[in-house]
Each structure stands twice: as structure tokens, then as C-alpha cells.
Design a protein around this motif. Structure first.
Motif, PDB file in Angstrom:
ATOM      1  N   TYR A  11      38.539 -82.335 -41.990  1.00  0.00           N
ATOM      2  CA  TYR A  11      38.484 -82.234 -40.525  1.00  0.00           C
ATOM      3  C   TYR A  11      37.050 -82.456 -40.055  1.00  0.00           C
ATOM      4  O   TYR A  11      36.797 -83.226 -39.117  1.00  0.00           O
ATOM      5  CB  TYR A  11      38.983 -80.845 -40.104  1.00  0.00           C
ATOM      6  CG  TYR A  11      38.908 -80.557 -38.620  1.00  0.00           C
ATOM      7  CD1 TYR A  11      40.035 -80.615 -37.819  1.00  0.00           C
ATOM      8  CD2 TYR A  11      37.702 -80.195 -38.019  1.00  0.00           C
ATOM      9  CE1 TYR A  11      39.981 -80.327 -36.457  1.00  0.00           C
ATOM     10  CE2 TYR A  11      37.627 -79.915 -36.663  1.00  0.00           C
ATOM     11  CZ  TYR A  11      38.767 -79.970 -35.887  1.00  0.00           C
ATOM     12  OH  TYR A  11      38.688 -79.696 -34.549  1.00  0.00           O
ATOM     13  N   PHE A  12      36.108 -81.789 -40.699  1.00  0.00           N
ATOM     14  CA  PHE A  12      34.717 -81.878 -40.260  1.00  0.00           C
ATOM     15  C   PHE A  12      34.140 -83.255 -40.526  1.00  0.00           C
ATOM     16  O   PHE A  12      33.316 -83.758 -39.735  1.00  0.00           O
ATOM     17  CB  PHE A  12      33.873 -80.794 -40.932  1.00  0.00           C
ATOM     18  CG  PHE A  12      33.153 -79.938 -39.933  1.00  0.00           C
ATOM     19  CD1 PHE A  12      31.835 -80.169 -39.620  1.00  0.00           C
ATOM     20  CD2 PHE A  12      33.822 -78.916 -39.270  1.00  0.00           C
ATOM     21  CE1 PHE A  12      31.173 -79.402 -38.680  1.00  0.00           C
ATOM     22  CE2 PHE A  12      33.174 -78.136 -38.329  1.00  0.00           C
ATOM     23  CZ  PHE A  12      31.845 -78.379 -38.036  1.00  0.00           C
ATOM     24  N   ALA A  13      34.545 -83.874 -41.625  1.00  0.00           N
ATOM     25  CA  ALA A  13      34.071 -85.228 -41.909  1.00  0.00           C
ATOM     26  C   ALA A  13      34.514 -86.188 -40.805  1.00  0.00           C
ATOM     27  O   ALA A  13      33.744 -87.059 -40.363  1.00  0.00           O
ATOM     28  CB  ALA A  13      34.596 -85.684 -43.269  1.00  0.00           C
ATOM     29  N   LYS A  14      35.757 -86.013 -40.339  1.00  0.00           N
ATOM     30  CA  LYS A  14      36.261 -86.841 -39.246  1.00  0.00           C
ATOM     31  C   LYS A  14      35.480 -86.575 -37.960  1.00  0.00           C
ATOM     32  O   LYS A  14      35.131 -87.511 -37.212  1.00  0.00           O
ATOM     33  CB  LYS A  14      37.748 -86.554 -39.037  1.00  0.00           C
ATOM     34  CG  LYS A  14      38.387 -87.360 -37.909  1.00  0.00           C
ATOM     35  CD  LYS A  14      39.873 -86.992 -37.769  1.00  0.00           C
ATOM     36  CE  LYS A  14      40.515 -87.752 -36.621  1.00  0.00           C
ATOM     37  NZ  LYS A  14      41.958 -87.387 -36.454  1.00  0.00           N
ATOM     38  N   GLU A 413      39.384 -84.139 -27.195  1.00  0.00           N
ATOM     39  CA  GLU A 413      40.409 -85.044 -26.683  1.00  0.00           C
ATOM     40  C   GLU A 413      40.241 -86.427 -27.315  1.00  0.00           C
ATOM     41  O   GLU A 413      39.154 -86.999 -27.368  1.00  0.00           O
ATOM     42  CB  GLU A 413      40.317 -85.146 -25.158  1.00  0.00           C
ATOM     43  CG  GLU A 413      41.325 -86.084 -24.539  1.00  0.00           C
ATOM     44  CD  GLU A 413      42.776 -85.636 -24.772  1.00  0.00           C
ATOM     45  OE1 GLU A 413      43.656 -86.514 -24.754  1.00  0.00           O
ATOM     46  OE2 GLU A 413      43.010 -84.430 -24.982  1.00  0.00           O
ATOM     47  N   GLY A 414      41.356 -86.949 -27.832  1.00  0.00           N
ATOM     48  CA  GLY A 414      41.347 -88.269 -28.470  1.00  0.00           C
ATOM     49  C   GLY A 414      40.821 -88.286 -29.870  1.00  0.00           C
ATOM     50  O   GLY A 414      40.739 -89.365 -30.497  1.00  0.00           O
ATOM     51  N   LEU A 415      40.472 -87.120 -30.421  1.00  0.00           N
ATOM     52  CA  LEU A 415      39.927 -87.081 -31.788  1.00  0.00           C
ATOM     53  C   LEU A 415      40.598 -86.030 -32.658  1.00  0.00           C
ATOM     54  O   LEU A 415      41.098 -86.356 -33.735  1.00  0.00           O
ATOM     55  CB  LEU A 415      38.411 -86.820 -31.734  1.00  0.00           C
ATOM     56  CG  LEU A 415      37.697 -86.712 -33.074  1.00  0.00           C
ATOM     57  CD1 LEU A 415      37.800 -88.048 -33.848  1.00  0.00           C
ATOM     58  CD2 LEU A 415      36.233 -86.321 -32.871  1.00  0.00           C
ATOM     59  N   CYS A 416      40.622 -84.772 -32.204  1.00  0.00           N
ATOM     60  CA  CYS A 416      41.164 -83.737 -33.074  1.00  0.00           C
ATOM     61  C   CYS A 416      41.574 -82.499 -32.264  1.00  0.00           C
ATOM     62  O   CYS A 416      40.996 -82.203 -31.208  1.00  0.00           O
ATOM     63  CB  CYS A 416      40.134 -83.320 -34.128  1.00  0.00           C
ATOM     64  SG  CYS A 416      38.539 -82.821 -33.431  1.00  0.00           S
ATOM     65  N   ASP A 417      42.577 -81.807 -32.763  1.00  0.00           N
ATOM     66  CA  ASP A 417      42.989 -80.513 -32.220  1.00  0.00           C
ATOM     67  C   ASP A 417      41.990 -79.451 -32.681  1.00  0.00           C
ATOM     68  O   ASP A 417      41.185 -79.699 -33.588  1.00  0.00           O
ATOM     69  CB  ASP A 417      44.388 -80.154 -32.708  1.00  0.00           C
ATOM     70  CG  ASP A 417      45.463 -81.047 -32.119  1.00  0.00           C
ATOM     71  OD1 ASP A 417      45.276 -81.503 -30.961  1.00  0.00           O
ATOM     72  OD2 ASP A 417      46.462 -81.310 -32.821  1.00  0.00           O
ATOM     73  N   PRO A 418      42.058 -78.240 -32.100  1.00  0.00           N
ATOM     74  CA  PRO A 418      41.245 -77.161 -32.639  1.00  0.00           C
ATOM     75  C   PRO A 418      41.528 -76.950 -34.121  1.00  0.00           C
ATOM     76  O   PRO A 418      42.681 -77.072 -34.578  1.00  0.00           O
ATOM     77  CB  PRO A 418      41.692 -75.951 -31.806  1.00  0.00           C
ATOM     78  CG  PRO A 418      42.156 -76.538 -30.505  1.00  0.00           C
ATOM     79  CD  PRO A 418      42.793 -77.851 -30.889  1.00  0.00           C
ATOM     80  N   MET A 419      40.493 -76.668 -34.885  1.00  0.00           N
ATOM     81  CA  MET A 419      40.638 -76.535 -36.336  1.00  0.00           C
ATOM     82  C   MET A 419      41.465 -75.300 -36.672  1.00  0.00           C
ATOM     83  O   MET A 419      41.264 -74.234 -36.093  1.00  0.00           O
ATOM     84  CB  MET A 419      39.259 -76.421 -36.995  1.00  0.00           C
ATOM     85  CG  MET A 419      39.302 -76.634 -38.501  1.00  0.00           C
ATOM     86  SD  MET A 419      37.652 -76.766 -39.224  1.00  0.00           S
ATOM     87  CE  MET A 419      37.220 -75.044 -39.354  1.00  0.00           C
ATOM     88  N   GLU A 420      42.388 -75.474 -37.579  1.00  0.00           N
ATOM     89  CA  GLU A 420      43.257 -74.349 -38.003  1.00  0.00           C
ATOM     90  C   GLU A 420      43.096 -74.128 -39.494  1.00  0.00           C
ATOM     91  O   GLU A 420      42.618 -74.976 -40.220  1.00  0.00           O
ATOM     92  CB  GLU A 420      44.715 -74.663 -37.673  1.00  0.00           C
ATOM     93  CG  GLU A 420      44.969 -74.778 -36.161  1.00  0.00           C
ATOM     94  CD  GLU A 420      46.431 -75.080 -35.864  1.00  0.00           C
ATOM     95  OE1 GLU A 420      47.192 -75.380 -36.814  1.00  0.00           O
ATOM     96  OE2 GLU A 420      46.811 -75.018 -34.668  1.00  0.00           O
TER      97      GLU A 420
END
Length: 420
Positions: A11-14, A413-420
Motif C-alpha cells: 500500500y505504501f509503495a503505491k 481520491e483516485g489512488l487508495c482507500d484508507p489503509m486497513e
């Protein structure tokens, strides 16, 4: 070395690969001179706990100038502002905050000295620096064209210090039911992640007696000061564990007057603060301290055969405690963000910050650092001292890490949801 879960590393790499995020990080570094000027501007607007009004007005004006919405002075004197995300306004929101108050009375701050890349002024770090971090993070989002998914509240809180008892953040969270997560900026070292809340209370024990001449009244009454001393000695060597961290401190002992130097004091007031990362150890310690005062007053009365002493207790401060797992999403987001800034993250076990109020209410929270400390150094910047200072070298890295934690917590927005 702390290792986040593989899916969160991905997730963080993205997140870091996104051109807008990189643009924002570069903006934060380039924005440091402006942050320094804002810090110099705000620190001279003195804000003792309970007296933050002028600093609140100045901070609110800066937030408004950047286009944040619904900027207002809210419950308890907090400055609250909204940065809209892509989600509906009624959805849960993320709070990112710093506290506006300092421990210094009016007249302490004479100005700001800058020398060899270091700023010197009482309150320059704790927690005035956090307010400038909030301003910079908002500017970085705008400059990079980033929109979070969750709505974000940028908040300057009141009454964090001392007798303020974390009052501002308490007022904010009890007055709202739309907060999903909180990020607190109040640690001198960006390497440290505070995610556990140390349970703490401060009590005042007031022993009431009778006044009388030290010679003429001797033997006719019990001594309130002696009873207080007896009580303190009953718990002064109380064994407590180092892990979980458990502490106690008699912080104040007031009795008598200079004019009454030859007299029995009519009253003795003792304040005791005690804390623990274990609720079980906390309760054991509390019971011992309370028992000490009960026994001491009884023993002093019995020694003189006079029932002239009574006592009462007053709760001065109650700080909730609580635990979050080491692998909670916000904890791992903080670790990954700090690592991405070239700093080795450190998990702090326990703490007493505004995060305590959130954690105590079951709201996921972390408290992050304000500045950069080279690895291997203590980072002692003399917080709560008139000699307080703030090093500017690599200070922008603390803002970058907090910015990344906000993105991971609120989503992009347009990249990722909140990290779970």
C-alpha cells in the motif's frame, strides 16, 4: 527493526509512487522557510493553558487565509477547520491536531533567537511547532492537487498542558460523533510513535486541622503537616514495576505561611500524580496511596490523643488509558511513513498526550513527532524550560511523515482507500 505487514508495505509503495504525493513531499521540503516564519510569528503570541484566546485568533486567521472551510472557535476554545474530502460531509472524519497552549505564564517569551540553524524561545517546540505543521500539510495537499477521501479536520486544541488536563481534545471528542481517527503532533522526536495511552490521575489530599501557637498549643492538637509527612513516607518507597511502566510523584506540598512560622498550620495540601501502562498496577498503586493518607491521619490523631484532624480528597486530573496493538493500521502507517523519510521508527510504550483521550474513547490514534533528531542522539530540546529550542536541520521530514500518515488514514481520491 519494525516490519509492517506485506499488504501495508505494498500500500505504501503505491502511495509513494504517485507523482502527486512526490510533488507534495518536495513542496514540504521547499516550504520550510515559510514554516519557520510562521513559527516565529505564533510563538510570541503567548498562550498559557486556559488563556489561548489570542493565539487561537491568529491561528484561525492563518487557516482561513489558506482556504480551509468552516474555521471557527469551537467548544473549549479549540480552533476547528474543515478540508473537504470526496466522501459526503456526514461521513466520519479524520482529526489532525496540535495544541495551542504552552506551560509558560504571560511575559515569559521575549522574542525568538535564531543561531546556527536553531530557534530559541519558550514554547518554540511544544507545541507551537505543531500548528505550523498543520498549515504546511494543508498547503502541500493544495499544491499537489490531492484530495483525501475522508473529510479532514485541522484543529488547534486548548488546555493540553498541566492543570488543563487534555481538556481541549476532550471537549472536541465528546461534542462530536463523526470522528473515525485522530493524529496528534506532540512529540519532540519524529522517530517515536506514541500509540499507547498511559492511565494517570492527579489527586489533592487536603488535611484539615486547627491553628495554634507552636509553643502554647503544643499537645492540644494534632499536626496537619506531620500527618501529610507520615502519609508520603508510607508510599514513598512503594515498589512498582518498570515494565509495565508505573510511576508516582508527590508533586506539591503546601501548608502554613511565612507569617505563621511559629504556628500549627490549619491545613496541609498534598498533590500526588500516579500513572501506569497497566490498569491492574494502576489500581493497586492508587489503593496504596489512598490508604496511606487514611492511616496517616488516624495515626497522627492517635499519637496525640486528639481527633483534631480530618481530610478530604479532590480529583485534579483524570487521564484515560488504553492499548492498541503494535500492528494496528495507524501504527504501521506511522512506521512506514517515518521509514520513508529515512528515519528508523521506534514504538513508544505508553504516553500521556492528547491521544489518550481518543484511545480511551476507542478511537484509533497516534501521536507523532515535531522534529528531526539524528539517530543516536537524545533529542532533548528542553521542553517546558525557558531554554527550549528547536533545531531546523531536516525538520521538514517530521512534516512529511505526518503528511503521509494523514494520507494513509484518510485515503486519497483516485489512488487508495484508507489503509486497513
Amino acid at each position: 527493526m519494525y516490519q509492517a505487514k506485506p499488504q501495508r508495505q505494498e500500500y505504501f509503495a503505491k502511495l509513494l509512487a504517485d507523482a502527486r504525493v512526490q510533488k507534495a513531499l518536495a513542496f514540504i521540503e521547499a516550504d520550510q522557510p515559510r514554516c519557520v516564519e510562521e513559527l516565529k510569528q505564533l510563538v510570541v503570541i503567548e498562550a498559557p493553558s486556559w488563556q489561548e484566546e489570542e493565539r487561537a485568533k491568529a491561528f484561525a486567521k492563518l487557516l482561513q487565509s489558506q482556504g480551509l472551510e468552516d474555521v471557527h472557535i469551537a467548544e473549549g476554545g479549540n480552533v476547528v477547520s474543515l478540508r473537504k474530502g470526496s466522501e459526503p460531509a456526514e461521513n466520519k472524519k479524520v482529526v489532525i491536531e496540535g495544541h495551542m497552549d504552552t506551560v509558560f505564564p504571560f511575559g515569559t517569551v521575549k522574542g525568538v533567537e535564531e543561531k546556527d540553524g536553531v530557534l530559541y524561545a519558550p514554547g518554540i517546540g511544544d507545541d507551537t511547532r505543531a500548528l505550523t505543521m498543520l498549515l504546511c500539510i494543508d498547503r502541500a495537499l493544495t499544491a499537489a492537487g490531492l484530495t483525501t477521501k475522508k473529510n479532514v479536520l485541522f484543529v488547534g486544541t486548548t488546555r493540553e498542558e498541566g492543570m488543563g488536563g487534555l481538556g481541549g481534545i476532550h471537549d472536541l471528542l465528546v461534542s462530536r460523533d463523526d470522528i473515525s481517527n485522530t493524529i496528534h503532533l506532540d512529540n519532540h522526536n519524529m522517530a517515536s510513535i506514541c500509540y499507547q495511552a498511559t492511565r494517570g490521575e492527579t489527586w489533592e489530599f487536603i488535611i484539615h486541622g486547627k491553628a495554634g501557637h507552636s509553643y502554647g498549643a503544643f499537645g492540644t492538637m494534632s499536626n496537619a503537616i506531620h500527618a501529610g509527612a507520615r502519609a508520603i513516607m508510607k508510599f514513598a518507597e512503594m515498589p512498582v514495576p518498570e515494565d509495565p511502566r508505573t510511576t508516582y510523584c508527590t508533586s506539591n506540598f503546601h501548608a502554613g505561611t511565612a507569617a505563621g512560622v511559629h504556628a500549627f498550620a490549619e491545613e496541609a495540601s498534598i498533590k500526588v500524580n500516579f500513572r501506569s501502562n497497566s490498569l491492574e498496577e494502576f489500581q493497586k498503586m492508587k489503593e496504596q496511596i489512598f490508604r496511606s493518607f487514611e492511616e496517616a491521619v488516624a495515626e497522627e490523631n492517635a499519637y496525640w490523643g486528639k481527633d483534631t484532624l480530618t481530610y478530604e480528597v479532590k480529583l485534579i486530573n483524570d487521564t484515560p488509558g488504553g492499548l492498541q496493538p503494535d500492528d494496528a493500521p495507524m501504527v504501521e502507517a506511522a512506521a512506514l511513513a517515518i521509514d520513508a523519510c529515512g528515519v528508523t521508527p521506534v514504538l513508544g510504550k505508553g504516553g500521556s498526550t492528547n491521544a489518550n483521550i481518543a484511545i480511551g474513547r476507542g478511537i484509533p490514534a497516534v501521536c507523532l513527532g515535531r522534529g528531526y533528531v539524528p539517530e543516536g542522539e537524545s533529542g532533548n530540546i528542553r521542553n517546558h524550560s525557558v531554554d527550549e529550542f528547536f533545531p531546523l536541520h531536516n525538520a521538514f521530514k517530521a512534516i512529511q511523515s505526518a503528511f503521509l500518515v494523514l494520507l494513509a488514514t484518510a485515503g486519497v481520491e483516485g489512488l487508495c482507500d484508507p489503509m486497513e
